[in-house]
Design a protein around this motif. Sequence first.
Motif, mmCIF file in Angstrom:
data_model
loop_
_atom_site.group_PDB
_atom_site.id
_atom_site.type_symbol
_atom_site.label_atom_id
_atom_site.label_comp_id
_atom_site.label_asym_id
_atom_site.label_seq_id
_atom_site.Cartn_x
_atom_site.Cartn_y
_atom_site.Cartn_z
ATOM 1 N N TRP A 51 13.578 40.641 59.214
ATOM 2 C CA TRP A 51 12.353 41.196 59.781
ATOM 3 C C TRP A 51 12.055 40.457 61.084
ATOM 4 O O TRP A 51 12.179 39.236 61.141
ATOM 5 C CB TRP A 51 11.196 41.020 58.807
ATOM 6 C CG TRP A 51 11.374 41.748 57.521
ATOM 7 C CD1 TRP A 51 12.024 41.311 56.397
ATOM 8 C CD2 TRP A 51 10.899 43.055 57.212
ATOM 9 N NE1 TRP A 51 11.971 42.257 55.419
ATOM 10 C CE2 TRP A 51 11.282 43.340 55.888
ATOM 11 C CE3 TRP A 51 10.170 44.002 57.928
ATOM 12 C CZ2 TRP A 51 10.970 44.545 55.263
ATOM 13 C CZ3 TRP A 51 9.855 45.202 57.302
ATOM 14 C CH2 TRP A 51 10.256 45.465 55.986
ATOM 15 N N TYR A 137 5.832 42.667 61.427
ATOM 16 C CA TYR A 137 7.283 42.594 61.525
ATOM 17 C C TYR A 137 7.907 43.942 61.162
ATOM 18 O O TYR A 137 7.409 44.664 60.303
ATOM 19 C CB TYR A 137 7.841 41.539 60.568
ATOM 20 C CG TYR A 137 7.529 40.113 60.951
ATOM 21 C CD1 TYR A 137 8.530 39.245 61.356
ATOM 22 C CD2 TYR A 137 6.233 39.604 60.882
ATOM 23 C CE1 TYR A 137 8.265 37.931 61.702
ATOM 24 C CE2 TYR A 137 5.946 38.290 61.223
ATOM 25 C CZ TYR A 137 6.972 37.470 61.623
ATOM 26 O OH TYR A 137 6.701 36.176 61.963
ATOM 27 N N ARG A 139 12.066 45.898 60.812
ATOM 28 C CA ARG A 139 13.506 45.633 60.736
ATOM 29 C C ARG A 139 14.154 46.061 62.046
ATOM 30 O O ARG A 139 13.713 47.033 62.668
ATOM 31 C CB ARG A 139 14.113 46.413 59.583
ATOM 32 C CG ARG A 139 13.677 45.864 58.234
ATOM 33 C CD ARG A 139 14.548 46.455 57.144
ATOM 34 N NE ARG A 139 14.277 45.763 55.914
ATOM 35 C CZ ARG A 139 13.776 46.341 54.840
ATOM 36 N NH1 ARG A 139 13.505 47.620 54.852
ATOM 37 N NH2 ARG A 139 13.576 45.645 53.752
#
Length: 140
Positions: A51, A137, A139
């Motif tokens: 993340w 956050y 990916r």
Amino acid sequence: MEMKRPLVRHVRYTASAEQSTTGCLKTVSLEPTRVASTQVPPTPDAWQGTWLTYDNTLVISQSALDRGFIVEGEAYWYGLNTIHTGEVVSRADPFENQLILFDAYDCQLTLTLLQDYLIAQDNKRCGGMNVTFDGIYTRP
């Protein structure tokens, strides 16, 4: 003249009256959502992976010993002529859509998983001066 939607929106996530964090999200990714305590807890796959927010990184993997997770992270603050760093390495059990981490150096980090976003809030004791894991956050 047609108004165009901005590419990103500045958003705020509020966990309590004392804690909130802000960040930017892609406008196309935003939709109204209601988070209820009866919501089905995320699967282990939903948590696991890398993340990112800016240069900060959190890596979540499932513990080999039990149903908990291992979280390893690095955070940075860039000064004029210096870089301050912070890190966290801890294990936590999920509770609904949250992981609450404590490490040996008095760092406390709360991670809240909301669909494709991981909201992080720390106690400002997770590294050098001005270093924080706070943020939204995603990916890579």
